[in-house]
Design an enzyme around this catalytic site. Structure first.
Site, mmCIF file in Angstrom:
data_model
loop_
_atom_site.group_PDB
_atom_site.id
_atom_site.type_symbol
_atom_site.label_atom_id
_atom_site.label_comp_id
_atom_site.label_asym_id
_atom_site.label_seq_id
_atom_site.Cartn_x
_atom_site.Cartn_y
_atom_site.Cartn_z
ATOM 1 C CD GLU A 176 -4.991 -89.962 -37.489
ATOM 2 O OE1 GLU A 176 -4.152 -89.705 -36.625
ATOM 3 O OE2 GLU A 176 -5.254 -89.172 -38.419
ATOM 4 C CD GLU A 376 -0.397 -91.923 -36.833
ATOM 5 O OE1 GLU A 376 -0.348 -90.673 -36.869
ATOM 6 O OE2 GLU A 376 -1.049 -92.606 -37.631
HETATM 7 C C1 BGP Z 1 -1.935 -88.693 -38.530
HETATM 8 C C2 BGP Z 1 -1.878 -89.660 -39.669
HETATM 9 C C3 BGP Z 1 -0.552 -89.900 -40.242
HETATM 10 C C4 BGP Z 1 0.420 -88.774 -40.056
HETATM 11 C C5 BGP Z 1 0.333 -88.033 -38.771
HETATM 12 C C6 BGP Z 1 1.127 -86.766 -38.667
HETATM 13 O O1 BGP Z 1 -3.062 -87.914 -38.639
HETATM 14 O O2 BGP Z 1 -2.428 -90.912 -39.338
HETATM 15 O O3 BGP Z 1 -0.728 -90.387 -41.535
HETATM 16 O O4 BGP Z 1 0.950 -88.216 -41.115
HETATM 17 O O5 BGP Z 1 -0.979 -87.740 -38.426
HETATM 18 O O6 BGP Z 1 0.487 -85.744 -39.370
HETATM 19 P P1 BGP Z 1 1.231 -84.866 -40.428
HETATM 20 O O7 BGP Z 1 1.849 -85.820 -41.374
HETATM 21 O O8 BGP Z 1 0.202 -84.043 -41.059
HETATM 22 O O9 BGP Z 1 2.232 -84.088 -39.657
#
Ligand code: BGP
Length: 479
Positions: A176, A376
């Site tokens: 990201e 993701e």
């Molecule tokens: C993205 C990241 C992850 C992850 C995901 C979900 O931004 O790359 O590391 O965790 O989001 O977000 P969260 O864990 O805050 O729900």
């Protein structure tokens, strides 16, 4: 006609700092995530440069994948995973980040993890840097704002590319990377801890350092792409962005311009550099607006041009709306913006929008014409274990089903999509809020925010559902 191409890579994704634990084992050094306390949607996690006794730091044990990875990968294999996206913790390979020799125990750990994947016919897809810069590089060098980090990063890349040559083909440079276009990215992406920052959600911003740090990451990423190709011509390296589908709040022209601008800032600035090999035409406008002057060294732009990525990968969770009217700038979701009246939100306020994924895929493919991977996606939710021990996460199935349908539509629209790795295929610590309560997995882990839990794993309803999705290559999404 089949909706997904043959050989489509179905799998799941995790990141070292959110699942491994073992934060001091095998010679591992302290990373920036190891100094973040637990938190929740209401209570932001804190950044504590000195570890506090008695405070809960979720990354220290996480879900203890450091000791459970063989079992976990076997469960992924049971679901039929073709690919597993995980990250290497830089601090296991270079505990402080500036050493000249890598730490053998760390290299061995990932070698074993990779071998385990290969044993199960699962293709490893490795994120090189996922939110866990060695803390020493923050403390002593000021994080990515310092140009020296490019060399440290290259040492790290050299060590892992050489060691895993022939076993790993797919790499992502920075997770990201465009997170650094906003305030949160100061610390999370760039390891820049500005004076006065204690609260993860409300960091003191320094755009000059932030954009300079990002420039250093662009140079580092381009060098890594070239090095990966040199070491093994079959290596494929991608960038990784958060794609934020952005709609104008109304059809008022000013709102449309505001949305377009947001799109340029957030979705295109980094991607243009990493895919087209040059800064976009609107970059000057952004730098001027922030009062930023970049220090670009001779040769940087040539390096960037020579190190463009082989594919684009991105995370997609939600969309947001943009308005030109400052009074309408409410708390939309994590991406900022204004709530969309047509969408519902998760318990964490993330607005659910499968059509936004179709939009993202078409937009990225039309603009860049390189293969895409959705690395993701998923629903963070509170899961409950029923009396009979089952977890009926129909809401997660429903979310994923709609997003898979949206991907199929985008493929029919002509998009070259290669992979889908839903986030947190096994429950893990949330990146934004530092809690276990926000779960994404097909596999439930008994670990809780008060630090309790024995790390035992159990399948949720979505486990068998996803298995069938993979078995039928995305044709049967019924539950
Ligand atoms: C993205 C990241 C992850 C992850 C995901 C979900 O931004 O790359 O590391 O965790 O989001 O977000 P969260 O864990 O805050 O729900």
């Amino acid at each position: 006609m089949a909706r997904f191409p043959e050989g489509f890579l179905w799998g799941g994704a995790t990141a070292a700092n959110q699942c491994e634990g073992g934060y001091r084992e095998g010679g591992k050094g302290l990373s920036i995530s190891d100094i973040c306390t637990g938190g929740s949607r209401k209570q932001a996690k804190r950044i504590t440069p000195v570890l506090e006794e008695g405070t809960f730091y979720p990354s220290h044990e996480a879900i203890d994948m450091y000791h459970h990875y063989k079992n976990d990968i076997a469960m992924f294999a049971q679901m039929g995973f073709k690919v597993y996206r995980f990250s290497i913790a830089w601090t296991r390979i270079f505990p402080k980040g500036d050493e000249s020799e890598p730490n053998e125990a760390g290299l061995l750990f990932y070698e074993s993890l990779i071998d385990e994947c290969i044993k199960h016919n699962i293709e490893p897809l490795i994120t090189i840097s996922h939110y866990e810069l060695p803390f020493h590089l923050t403390k002593e060098y000021g994080g990515w704002a310092n140009r020296k980090l490019i060399d440290f990063f290259m040492n790290y890349c050299t060590a892992i590319f050489n060691r895993y040559k022939g076993k790993v083909k797919y790499w992502l440079t920075f997770n990201e990377i465009n997170g650094a276009m906003g305030n949160l990215g100061n610390f999370l992406s760039l390891g820049i801890l500005n004076e006065g920052t204690t609260d993860f959600m409300n960091q003191v911003d320094d755009p000059q350092k932030r954009f300079q740090g990002l420039h250093h990451q662009f140079v580092a990423s381009a060098k890594a792409v070239q090095l990966a190709h040199e070491i093994d011509a079959t290596n494929q390296v991608g960038n990784m962005i958060i794609y934020a589908t952005t709609y104008p709040l109304t059809c008022k022209p000013e709102d449309a311009i505001a949305a377009q601008k947001q799109n340029q800032n957030f979705n295109y600035y980094c991607t243009d550099v990493q895919v087209k090999g040059k800064y976009p035409t609107f970059a000057n406008r952004i730098w001027n607006d922030y009062g930023v002057t970049l220090d670009i060294h001779d040769g940087d732009m040539e390096t960037i041009a020579a190190g463009t990525v082989d594919f684009i990968s991105f995370s997609y969770y939600m969309s947001s709306c943009t308005s030109a009217d400052p009074a309408k700038k409410g708390e939309g979701n994590l991406l900022g913006g204004t709530p969309n009246p047509y969408l519902e939100a998760s318990e964490w306020g993330w607005q659910i929008d499968p059509q936004g994924l179709r939009y993202a895929l078409i937009d990225l493919y039309d603009r860049y014409r390189v293969p895409l991977m959705v690395v993701e996606n998923g629903l963070g939710a509170i899961d409950t274990i029923e009396e009979d021990g089952t977890i009926n996460d129909e809401y997660r199935i429903d979310y994923l089903r709609k997003h898979i349908d949206a991907m199929a539509e985008a493929i029919a629209d002509g998009v070259d999509l290669r992979a889908f790795t839903p986030w947190g295929c096994i429950d893990l610590v949330s990146a934004s809020t530092g809690e276990m309560a926000k779960r994404y997995g097909f596999i439930y882990v008994e670990k809780y925010d008060d630090g309790s839990g024995d790390f035992s794993r159990r399948k949720k309803k979505s486990f068998d559902w996803y298995k069938k999705v993979i078995e039928t290559n995305g044709e049967d999404l019924s539950s």
